[in-house]
Design a protein around this motif. Structure first.
Motif, PDB file in Angstrom:
ATOM      1  N   GLY A 143      76.027 118.869  43.635  1.00 36.19           N
ATOM      2  CA  GLY A 143      77.098 118.261  44.400  1.00 36.19           C
ATOM      3  C   GLY A 143      76.887 118.602  45.863  1.00 36.19           C
ATOM      4  N   ARG A 144      77.762 119.430  46.393  1.00 39.37           N
ATOM      5  CA  ARG A 144      77.563 119.926  47.756  1.00 39.37           C
ATOM      6  C   ARG A 144      76.579 121.093  47.744  1.00 39.37           C
ATOM      7  NH1 ARG A 144      82.940 121.642  50.229  1.00 39.37           N
ATOM      8  NH2 ARG A 144      83.833 121.581  48.130  1.00 39.37           N
ATOM      9  N   ALA A 145      76.195 121.553  48.931  1.00 38.13           N
ATOM     10  CA  ALA A 145      75.235 122.645  49.048  1.00 38.13           C
ATOM     11  C   ALA A 145      75.721 123.867  48.264  1.00 38.13           C
ATOM     12  CB  ALA A 145      75.020 123.012  50.514  1.00 38.13           C
ATOM     13  N   GLY A 146      74.853 124.414  47.458  1.00 32.41           N
ATOM     14  CA  GLY A 146      75.165 125.611  46.683  1.00 32.41           C
ATOM     15  C   GLY A 146      75.925 125.351  45.400  1.00 32.41           C
ATOM     16  N   ARG A 147      76.220 124.083  45.111  1.00 33.73           N
ATOM     17  CA  ARG A 147      77.011 123.736  43.929  1.00 33.73           C
ATOM     18  C   ARG A 147      76.136 122.939  42.967  1.00 33.73           C
ATOM     19  NH1 ARG A 147      83.212 123.365  45.450  1.00 33.73           N
ATOM     20  NH2 ARG A 147      83.218 124.761  47.249  1.00 33.73           N
ATOM     21  N   VAL A 148      75.659 123.616  41.925  1.00 35.62           N
ATOM     22  CA  VAL A 148      74.716 123.002  41.004  1.00 35.62           C
ATOM     23  C   VAL A 148      75.154 123.258  39.567  1.00 35.62           C
ATOM     24  CG1 VAL A 148      72.776 123.224  42.604  1.00 35.62           C
ATOM     25  CG2 VAL A 148      73.230 125.049  40.959  1.00 35.62           C
ATOM     26  N   ALA A 149      74.631 122.429  38.672  1.00 34.77           N
ATOM     27  CA  ALA A 149      74.846 122.611  37.237  1.00 34.77           C
ATOM     28  C   ALA A 149      73.531 122.378  36.523  1.00 34.77           C
ATOM     29  CB  ALA A 149      75.919 121.664  36.717  1.00 34.77           C
ATOM     30  N   VAL A 150      73.271 123.168  35.495  1.00 28.85           N
ATOM     31  CA  VAL A 150      72.047 123.075  34.706  1.00 28.85           C
ATOM     32  C   VAL A 150      72.431 122.823  33.250  1.00 28.85           C
ATOM     33  CG1 VAL A 150      69.923 124.239  34.001  1.00 28.85           C
ATOM     34  CG2 VAL A 150      70.856 124.632  36.290  1.00 28.85           C
ATOM     35  N   HIS A 151      71.742 121.905  32.629  1.00 29.76           N
ATOM     36  CA  HIS A 151      71.986 121.529  31.235  1.00 29.76           C
ATOM     37  C   HIS A 151      70.759 121.896  30.414  1.00 29.76           C
ATOM     38  CE1 HIS A 151      72.917 119.323  27.669  1.00 29.76           C
ATOM     39  NE2 HIS A 151      72.265 118.226  27.982  1.00 29.76           N
ATOM     40  N   TYR A 152      70.958 122.439  29.229  1.00 29.91           N
ATOM     41  CA  TYR A 152      69.827 122.812  28.382  1.00 29.91           C
ATOM     42  C   TYR A 152      70.308 122.989  26.944  1.00 29.91           C
ATOM     43  CZ  TYR A 152      71.948 127.335  29.546  1.00 29.91           C
ATOM     44  OH  TYR A 152      72.842 128.359  29.763  1.00 29.91           O
ATOM     45  N   MET A 153      69.383 122.948  26.018  1.00 25.90           N
ATOM     46  CA  MET A 153      69.665 123.297  24.642  1.00 25.90           C
ATOM     47  C   MET A 153      69.440 124.794  24.493  1.00 25.90           C
ATOM     48  SD  MET A 153      70.506 120.367  23.650  1.00 25.90           S
ATOM     49  CE  MET A 153      70.837 120.858  21.947  1.00 25.90           C
ATOM     50  N   THR A 160      77.571 126.630  38.877  1.00 28.59           N
ATOM     51  CA  THR A 160      78.022 127.574  39.897  1.00 28.59           C
ATOM     52  C   THR A 160      78.303 126.828  41.186  1.00 28.59           C
ATOM     53  OG1 THR A 160      77.484 129.605  41.124  1.00 28.59           O
ATOM     54  CG2 THR A 160      75.673 128.095  40.679  1.00 28.59           C
ATOM     55  N   VAL A 161      79.245 127.334  41.961  1.00 28.76           N
ATOM     56  CA  VAL A 161      79.486 126.811  43.312  1.00 28.76           C
ATOM     57  C   VAL A 161      79.071 127.859  44.344  1.00 28.76           C
ATOM     58  CG1 VAL A 161      81.328 125.286  42.546  1.00 28.76           C
ATOM     59  CG2 VAL A 161      81.898 127.601  43.314  1.00 28.76           C
ATOM     60  N   GLN A 162      78.363 128.895  43.868  1.00 27.85           N
ATOM     61  CA  GLN A 162      77.968 130.015  44.726  1.00 27.85           C
ATOM     62  C   GLN A 162      76.466 130.264  44.683  1.00 27.85           C
ATOM     63  OE1 GLN A 162      80.208 133.357  43.224  1.00 27.85           O
ATOM     64  NE2 GLN A 162      82.169 132.582  43.965  1.00 27.85           N
ATOM     65  N   ALA A 163      75.672 129.241  44.431  1.00 31.54           N
ATOM     66  CA  ALA A 163      74.247 129.456  44.237  1.00 31.54           C
ATOM     67  C   ALA A 163      73.573 130.108  45.433  1.00 31.54           C
ATOM     68  CB  ALA A 163      73.561 128.126  43.911  1.00 31.54           C
ATOM     69  N   LEU A 164      74.110 129.893  46.630  1.00 24.64           N
ATOM     70  CA  LEU A 164      73.476 130.426  47.835  1.00 24.64           C
ATOM     71  C   LEU A 164      73.939 131.833  48.178  1.00 24.64           C
ATOM     72  CD1 LEU A 164      73.592 127.201  50.036  1.00 24.64           C
ATOM     73  CD2 LEU A 164      71.645 128.117  48.752  1.00 24.64           C
ATOM     74  N   LYS A 165      74.885 132.392  47.404  1.00 27.63           N
ATOM     75  CA  LYS A 165      75.346 133.756  47.647  1.00 27.63           C
ATOM     76  C   LYS A 165      74.416 134.771  46.973  1.00 27.63           C
ATOM     77  CE  LYS A 165      80.230 132.696  48.358  1.00 27.63           C
ATOM     78  NZ  LYS A 165      81.636 133.042  47.989  1.00 27.63           N
ATOM     79  N   ARG A 177      81.275 117.550  29.115  1.00 23.38           N
ATOM     80  CA  ARG A 177      81.561 117.942  30.491  1.00 23.38           C
ATOM     81  C   ARG A 177      82.191 119.332  30.506  1.00 23.38           C
ATOM     82  NH1 ARG A 177      87.004 114.425  31.991  1.00 23.38           N
ATOM     83  NH2 ARG A 177      86.559 115.191  34.088  1.00 23.38           N
ATOM     84  N   LEU A 178      82.118 119.977  31.653  1.00 22.10           N
ATOM     85  CA  LEU A 178      82.897 121.193  31.920  1.00 22.10           C
ATOM     86  C   LEU A 178      84.048 120.780  32.823  1.00 22.10           C
ATOM     87  CD1 LEU A 178      80.296 124.065  32.500  1.00 22.10           C
ATOM     88  CD2 LEU A 178      81.484 123.431  30.412  1.00 22.10           C
ATOM     89  N   LYS A 179      85.247 120.806  32.299  1.00 20.60           N
ATOM     90  CA  LYS A 179      86.421 120.292  33.014  1.00 20.60           C
ATOM     91  C   LYS A 179      87.327 121.444  33.434  1.00 20.60           C
ATOM     92  CE  LYS A 179      90.458 117.260  32.471  1.00 20.60           C
ATOM     93  NZ  LYS A 179      90.280 116.663  33.793  1.00 20.60           N
ATOM     94  N   GLY A 180      87.843 121.351  34.658  1.00 26.46           N
ATOM     95  CA  GLY A 180      88.822 122.321  35.121  1.00 26.46           C
ATOM     96  C   GLY A 180      88.264 123.459  35.926  1.00 26.46           C
ATOM     97  N   GLY A 181      86.971 123.508  36.120  1.00 23.50           N
ATOM     98  CA  GLY A 181      86.383 124.555  36.943  1.00 23.50           C
ATOM     99  C   GLY A 181      86.350 124.165  38.411  1.00 23.50           C
ATOM    100  N   PRO A 182      85.748 124.982  39.253  1.00 22.40           N
ATOM    101  CA  PRO A 182      85.634 124.605  40.659  1.00 22.40           C
ATOM    102  C   PRO A 182      84.773 123.363  40.796  1.00 22.40           C
ATOM    103  CG  PRO A 182      84.285 126.522  40.154  1.00 22.40           C
ATOM    104  CD  PRO A 182      85.127 126.278  38.957  1.00 22.40           C
TER     105      PRO A 182
END
Length: 441
Positions: free
Chosen positions: A321-331, A359-364, A433-438
């Motif tokens: 999404g925005r900078a530092g906000r990523v999601a990874v999908h896997y089995m 995470t929305v904190q990937a750059l931290k 989906r993951l709903k309700g998180g940041p």
């Protein structure tokens, strides 16, 4: 579940909001190596495939609750692929019909479609990825469409016998394609290769990505290590960069015997600040995220992003999404007898679930992650050993994950446990989906 890198549980006081809930939506149709997209209006589209290799595109306009056939205009497929351009909502439905690719496009949420003449013939093969973005400064500008569209696939052979990756470029919105230039990946005889052949490192790769500056990124496991090929001139030339030295899994059973075949699936995304994010499953069979803060030239120490208790993973994909906000999908599996180096016991009863980690904190320095399975673990999607890729059982190639209109990560997977067999044929396409998180946006 909230956790830190390394699968470490976090103290409750660090979690300032409720962890997102996983939601599951069933399509009721079968599929193979599924890809998906979400338009700006919220229409969800996913490629489906019935027995007999007959492809179709399913769509949902009510958030996954109900599904209809949006497109069934291609007669057959040897490899399906679907991509929605997040900038324009143009839907690209692609099927590989050797020796060419059939591409149909829709600009009205899948209501009507235009099917182009067969394209990318001869020099492109299976395991394709379609993606696009703005042209880099100084390169050729697209016409009749705002973005350059790319298709990259196996070249110089097919499947595990391929010797390289090839890419083509479209400057007219996906109507026609021409080869980009040099190949992003080719054989390197100085490296240990698949099947005991020096330099033979397959041609398969993950989903490509175009950064906001027009840089093209193509990820893959290459000769046993995670790599990314980067182009700043629309694929005319490429620079290959090794992301880390944690390796790729090896030696899954593919054609009836254990073969020396290194995994190749990986994912890459980039943000407007010059950061590049790379996800893959390392040699220990766990999912990792690495970040480059200089456009892919150098990389930080990778982070193992799986939740506590994860033992094994397969088929990663990534979205941003925005900078530092990523999601990874896997089995993933929590009861695999894999101990980090070998199977400690018979894996016949191990179970597999579809994970999303965000995470929305990937750059931290110490990012907080949220992970969840889109299916209930008591109702696994497969039972028994699988992988490492390209031994991907009945799932097929790369899975897909995208950001929805509300900022939630959405992913697609295949449920092979729709009957007592838990495998042995095509499974049902499921969306989660993951709903309700940041929000990622």
């Amino acid at each position: 579940m909230a956790h830190s890198a390394g699968g470490i549980r976090v103290r409750a006081k660090r979690v300032t909001r409720r962890a997102p809930d996983a939601r599951l939506y069933r399509t009721g149709v079968t599929t193979w190596e599924p890809t998906m997209g979400i338009t700006q209006q919220g229409t969800i589209v996913v490629n489906a495939e019935s027995d007999g290799s007959v492809p179709s595109v399913m769509s949902s306009r009510d958030g996954g609750k109900s599904w209809d056939v949006a497109f069934d205009g291609h007669p057959i497929t040897a490899d399906p692929y679907l991509w929605v351009d997040p900038d324009t909502s143009r839907i690209f439905a692609n099927d590989y019909v050797p020796p060419c690719h059939l591409i149909s496009i829709s600009d009205d949420e899948g209501e009507t479609w235009t099917t182009n003449r067969p394209t990318a013939c001869g020099y492109n093969s299976d395991h394709q990825t379609i993606f696009g973005g703005p042209p880099p400064e100084g390169s050729m500008e697209p016409t009749e469409y705002q973005n350059v569209v790319y298709i990259c696939s196996i070249g110089d052979g097919i499947s595990i016998a391929a010797a390289g990756s090839v890419c083509s470029r479209s400057l007219d919105g996906g109507v026609t394609f021409t080869p980009t230039g040099t190949q992003p990946f080719v054989d390197d005889p100085t490296k240990t290769g698949d099947l005991g052949v020096p330099g033979l490192c397959s041609g398969s790769h993950g989903h490509g990505f175009v950064g906001p500056d027009g840089a093209v990124y193509l990820p893959r496991g290459w000769c046993g290590q995670p790599y990314v090929a980067i182009s700043h001139d629309e694929g005319l030339t490429w620079t290959r960069v090794q992301v880390a030295d944690l390796g790729m899994p090896c030696c899954g059973e593919v054609i009836g015997v254990d073969e020396t075949l290194y995994s190749h699936e990986a994912g890459v995304v980039a943000d407007a600040l010059g950061n590049v994010y790379y996800a893959w499953v390392a040699n220990d069979r766990l999912p990792y995220l690495a970040i480059s803060r200089d456009g892919g030239t150098t990389w930080d120490e990778p982070m193992m992003i799986g939740p506590p208790g994860l033992k094994e993973a397969l088929l990663p994909g990534i979205t941003i999404g925005r900078a530092g906000r990523v999601a990874v999908h896997y089995m993933g599996s929590t009861n695999s007898p894999w101990n980090g180096t070998e199977m400690a016991s018979d894996p016949a009863d191990m179970t597999w679930n579809a994970y999303i980690t965000m995470t929305v904190q990937a750059l931290k320095d110490d990012p907080l992650f949220y992970s969840g399975t889109i299916n209930a673990p008591a109702e696994p999607l497969r039972v028994g050993p699988c992988g490492p890729d390209p031994a991907r059982c009945e799932w097929g190639d790369f899975f897909d994950v995208v950001v929805g209109v509300e900022g939630d990560p959405w992913a697609v997977a295949v449920d092979l446990c729709t009957d007592e067999s838990c495998g042995g044929g095509l499974g049902e396409a499921i969306i989660g989906r993951l709903k309700g998180g940041p929000p990622l946006k």
